[in-house]
Design an enzyme around this catalytic site. Structure first.
Site, mmCIF file in Angstrom:
data_model
loop_
_atom_site.group_PDB
_atom_site.id
_atom_site.type_symbol
_atom_site.label_atom_id
_atom_site.label_comp_id
_atom_site.label_asym_id
_atom_site.label_seq_id
_atom_site.Cartn_x
_atom_site.Cartn_y
_atom_site.Cartn_z
ATOM 1 N N ASN A 148 20.285 3.123 -36.056
ATOM 2 C CA ASN A 148 19.766 4.463 -35.853
ATOM 3 C C ASN A 148 18.247 4.501 -35.743
ATOM 4 O O ASN A 148 17.545 3.647 -36.293
ATOM 5 C CB ASN A 148 20.180 5.353 -37.033
ATOM 6 C CG ASN A 148 21.658 5.637 -37.052
ATOM 7 O OD1 ASN A 148 22.199 6.216 -36.122
ATOM 8 N ND2 ASN A 148 22.333 5.228 -38.118
ATOM 9 N N CYS A 173 24.986 -0.669 -35.121
ATOM 10 C CA CYS A 173 25.981 -0.290 -34.119
ATOM 11 C C CYS A 173 26.937 -1.453 -33.931
ATOM 12 O O CYS A 173 26.525 -2.521 -33.454
ATOM 13 C CB CYS A 173 25.307 0.063 -32.798
ATOM 14 S SG CYS A 173 26.502 0.459 -31.518
#
Length: 318
Positions: free
Chosen positions: A265, A256
């Site tokens: 994730n 991210c």
């Protein structure tokens, strides 16, 4: 000798109020690889997609038609769609940003697409260079044309649980964007915890607000990042509320870019370990998926962040 331990059995203990089967939307080839520093050859990506289908996945988000300037890792989208061998019964959605992207997808025979919306103005501006209203207006003809062509349309609602610039995102704001996307005709809404700040109570509150606004639970998916180690707990909370579609990335691929130390994730293998222990069917073979993630880690030149991959591959090595 296999580099992956044969998946050990430790029994099943069911909990009340959970579905007997769910669908995993495998996002490794798109959301995973687009956030990796390495740019892999198209042949490797094609094998990755084929391996995921062979492991039993029926929903594999394959690539993106976002401009290569913004996502150079997926600049070979058209080559990839022409290279890998589709498996019968597997859906291969691709992300399209606009009408041009949809035209490219249709020309290649794509049958499922995704659009990427935002619950917040800050992220809409940074990611789409548009306001929330302007981005939804851009998606309207894309969704209409796709539905006219008989395509399935998944819509991501990013920053649904928190935003790095705006902080806590009002639930009413998430509901508003979700209702407007539903009105456009999307067939599935994936709620994104883009920076991984959500916790189970918030997940329940958001889902209850959405179903209270007449958005069917059957149309909702969840997409959790594991930045603060909450992805599995959040998934379990969502399953208790009736969600049966969960996004995950093989080997925990992806990161991210909006949060420091983000682990990216939810790893599909970690999700599978939990689901199997709960007696929830997915149709995905954990052993095959771990082997695939070990293989992909080798291509990327770094170990998988998935704890389950580490445990099974590590015990096999020992």
């Amino acid at each position: 000798m296999n580099s992956v331990l044969t998946d050990p059995e430790y029994g099943v203990t069911r909990l009340d109020g959970l579905p007997s089967r769910i669908t995993i939307c495998e996002v490794g080839p798109r959301d995973g690889l687009q956030n990796e520093a390495a740019v892999l050859p198209v042949a490797v990506k094609a094998e990755f997609v084929e391996r995921l289908a062979d492991a039993g996945h029926t929903l594999v988000e394959t690539t993106s038609f976002v401009h290569p300037k913004w996502v150079p890792q997926l600049a070979d989208a058209e080559q990839l769609l022409e290279t890998f061998k589709p498996t019968d019964g597997v859906r291969y959605p691709v992300l399209v940003p606009n009408q041009r992207g949809l035209e490219r997808a249709l020309a290649l025979g794509v049958r499922d697409i995704a659009v990427f919306a935002s619950a917040t103005e800050s992220f809409a501006r940074r990611n789409l260079n548009r306001s929330v209203d302007e981005s939804l207006a851009m998606f309207a003809p894309v969704v209409a044309r796709a539905r006219d062509e008989g395509l399935g349309v998944r819509a991501y609602v990013s920053m649904a649980f928190g935003d790095p610039w705006e902080g806590e995102v009002p639930i009413a704001q998430v509901v508003d964007v979700a209702r407007r996307l539903t009105a456009l005709g999307v067939t599935e809404l994936s709620l994104g915890d883009t920076i991984g700040v959500g916790t189970p109570g918030r997940v329940v509150a958001v889902l209850d607000a959405l179903t209270g606004a007449d958005i069917p639970i059957e149309s909702l998916a969840v997409h959790f990042h594991d930045t603060y180690g909450q992805a599995l707990a959040n998934t379990l909370a969502a399953l208790r509320r009736g969600v049966t579609i969960v996004d995950a990335s093989a080997g925990g691929l992806g990161g991210c870019p909006y949060a420091r130390s983000a682990t990216g994730n939810l790893a599909t293998e970690d999700l599978l370990w939990q689901l199997r222990g709960l007696g929830i069917e997915t149709g995905v073979d954990l052993n095959k998926l771990v082997e695939t993630s070990v293989w992909m880690a080798g291509k990327l030149g770094r170990p998988s962040p998935s704890r389950t991959v580490t445990a099974l591959a590590g015990e096999a090595t020992e």
